[in-house]
Each structure stands twice: as structure tokens, then as C-alpha cells.
Enzyme design. Structure first.
Site, PDB file in Angstrom:
ATOM      1  N   LYS A 114      -7.662   7.821   1.668  1.00 34.76           N
ATOM      2  CA  LYS A 114      -8.523   6.180   1.402  1.00 34.76           C
ATOM      3  C   LYS A 114      -7.729   5.618   2.558  1.00 34.76           C
ATOM      4  CE  LYS A 114     -10.537   2.162  -1.492  1.00 34.76           C
ATOM      5  NZ  LYS A 114     -11.140   2.002  -1.840  1.00 34.76           N
ATOM      6  N   GLU A 149      -5.063   7.822  -1.227  1.00 35.62           N
ATOM      7  CA  GLU A 149      -4.299   6.527  -1.525  1.00 35.62           C
ATOM      8  C   GLU A 149      -3.945   6.266  -1.087  1.00 35.62           C
ATOM      9  OE1 GLU A 149      -6.817   2.111  -1.970  1.00 35.62           O
ATOM     10  OE2 GLU A 149      -6.856   3.094  -3.936  1.00 35.62           O
TER      11      GLU A 149
END
Length: 298
Positions: free
Chosen positions: A216, A179
Site C-alpha cells: 500500500k 504500507e
């Protein structure tokens, strides 16, 4: 099929989204405040705070609205993994009772900004945490860093760190969610996203045959910015963070991204409070889940 193989099938192909229930540390008081619990009801950083957080999360995961029919997985904070829900460890409860795949937040927060980014702080106890996670039935992990400026050196460093740690996570038999969040308020958001995609693709191409990751990413400025990432054979799934957008705004942006599903935190629990009756609460959560589920079917 093993539980891991069944979970991999669900995570890679099922309709639905990931619920991000992993606020920790500095973000916890804000999350509790939004839920309607005043600061005076607990001591920040102490066990009383984590008790309140667990009550909040337990109410979410035990709600009849929260099931594996629409929620593919849930990302947990370490303290939540170590606790129980209805007499079972949280990860086990999610999978056995709800058919929801458990993930674990494994980072220890952000370092100060340098070269327009914030890399992750050192994680000296990572291997021990990963062993505990695997033993607790956790499928994958999530770790967050932040991009604020279109600085190539900074973005290169962030992606390198994410993939380097990602490979260690894979070695423990878990699937890492990588992420590198782009700050939605960055004046160079699109330029950041272009640089980020280039560096992510370069690292994806270097992964071994049995090394797979999830991504993400912030909802992009240009629709379908991450098409090549979504289609990459080493990527299990690409999920989107809400990043500060309201639920309606996040859903609207997400619905335009083909193949990207939600992994929302604040946008999931927006408007849901501690003071609601069970009926009010379950109805509000059901509406939130239904809207995010629909936006993820794109």
C-alpha cells in the site's frame, strides 16, 4: 477451493478496490467529525466513541451500494473485527453476505520521527491478534509507517521493519499489506519514492517461494513509479492510499497508474454524513464507490 484460496483469487485479479475502514485511536474523532458527529456525543477513547465508530462503519458495510461487485476488500480496525454486523462477526458478514474480503489493521501506531521517518511502535500482542484474526476469517493485515524525508538510513529501517513483521504475519497464514506511506507534503517526495522502491524491491527478491505480500503506497510523483513492484511475482496486489488528496484528485492520479488500485479511507467517505437520509446516503456512497472503482480500472 478453500475460502482463503477463493479470497486470494479475488484479491489478486478482480476489478475493484479496497475500502479502508480502519481509522483508530487519534484519527477517530476527526473521522467522526467529518461524518457529522460532534465531539460532545461521546468520550474520546471510551466505549461510547467505539460505539459511534461502529455505527458509522455498519452503515457503510450494510449499504446496498457496498458490495463485492466493486469493493474487493475492506480493512477493519481490531474493535470492528470484534463486533457484529446484523448478528454476524464483521469479517464473516463481509465475506458471507457481501463477498468482500476482510483485512485487519494490526499496527499500534507510529513512533516519534527519527531519521526522517516514523517506524511502527512495538506490537507486543501481535501473535495473539493474528491468531484471533485468522480464527475470525480475516484474510490479511495492514500496518502503516511514514516516510517524511529522503533519508536512506530511515527508509531502510522502515522497510526492514515492515518486511520482518510481514514474515511473522505470513507464518500465521495471513497476507500482509505492507504500507510505508510517503507524506504527500514532503518537499523530497520523489526522492523518498525512489529510495523506497529500491529497498522494497530488494526485500521482495529475498522472500521465499510461499511468501507473498501486498503493498500500500502513496500515489507517486512519477506515473507508474511502482511498475516493477506491481509486476513482481511475490506481490499479490499494489494498492494506493489517498494520503490527504481529495477524492477527485486521488482518482485522477490513480487513473494514471497502470495496475494500481485504490485503498482509500477519507476519499471514500468524503461528503457522506450521519444526518443524510438512507436514500441520500446510499446515493452519495454509490457515487463515491463508482468513481473509485473506475479510477482503479487502469
Amino acid at each position: 477451493m478453500s475460502a482463503f484460496e477463493t479470497q486470494m483469487e479475488k484479491v489478486s485479479k478482480a476489478d475493484g478496490f479496497l475500502a479502508a475502514l480502519d481509522q483508530s485511536g487519534g484519527s477517530t474523532p476527526k473521522a467522526l467529525r467529518l461524518y457529522g458527529i460532534p465531539d460532545g456525543d461521546y468520550v474520546e477513547g471510551e466505549e461510547s466513541m467505539y460505539d459511534k465508530v461502529h455505527e458509522m462503519r455498519k452503515r457503510i458495510v450494510t449499504s446496498p451500494s457496498f458490495t463485492g461487485e466493486r469493493v474487493i476488500g475492506a480493512i477493519l480496525f481490531e474493535n470492528t473485527m470484534d463486533r457484529e454486523v446484523n448478528g454476524k462477526p464483521t469479517g464473516q458478514f463481509l465475506w458471507e453476505e457481501k463477498n468482500i474480503v476482510p483485512f485487519l489493521k494490526c499496527d499500534k501506531g507510529l513512533a516519534p520521527e527519527e531519521n526522517g521517518v516514523q517506524v511502527m511502535k512495538p506490537m507486543p500482542a501481535l501473535d495473539e491478534l493474528l491468531k484471533r484474526g485468522k480464527a475470525a476469517g480475516i484474510f490479511g493485515t495492514k500496518m502503516r509507517s511514514v516516510v517524511k524525508k529522503a533519508n536512506e538510513e530511515g527508509i531502510k529501517a522502515i522497510v526492514e521493519q515492515q518486511f520482518e513483521i510481514g514474515k511473522r504475519i505470513i507464518a500465521h497464514g495471513l497476507v500482509p499489506i505492507i504500507e510505508p506511506e510517503v507524506d504527500i507534503n514532503s518537499p523530497e517526495k520523489k526522492e523518498c519514492e525512489d529510495l523506497l522502491k529500491t529497498h522494497i524491491l530488494a526485500h521482495l527478491d529475498k522472500l521465499g517461494d510461499d511468501e507473498k505480500v501486498m503493498l500500500k503506497l502513496s500515489l507517486p510523483t512519477v506515473d507508474n513509479q511502482y511498475k516493477e513492484c506491481i509486476e513482481h511475482p511475490k506481490v499479490v496486489r499494489v494498492v494506493a492510499l489517498s494520503g490527504g488528496y481529495s477524492r477527485d484528485e486521488a482518482n485522477e492520479k490513480l487513473s494514471k497508474q497502470n495496475g494500481m488500485i485504490a485503498s482509500f479511507s477519507r476519499a471514500l467517505t468524503e461528503g457522506i454524513t450521519h444526518q443524510m437520509s438512507d436514500d441520500e446516503y446510499n446515493k452519495a456512497l454509490d457515487g463515491a464507490i463508482a468513481s473509485i472503482y473506475e479510477a482503479s480500472k487502469n
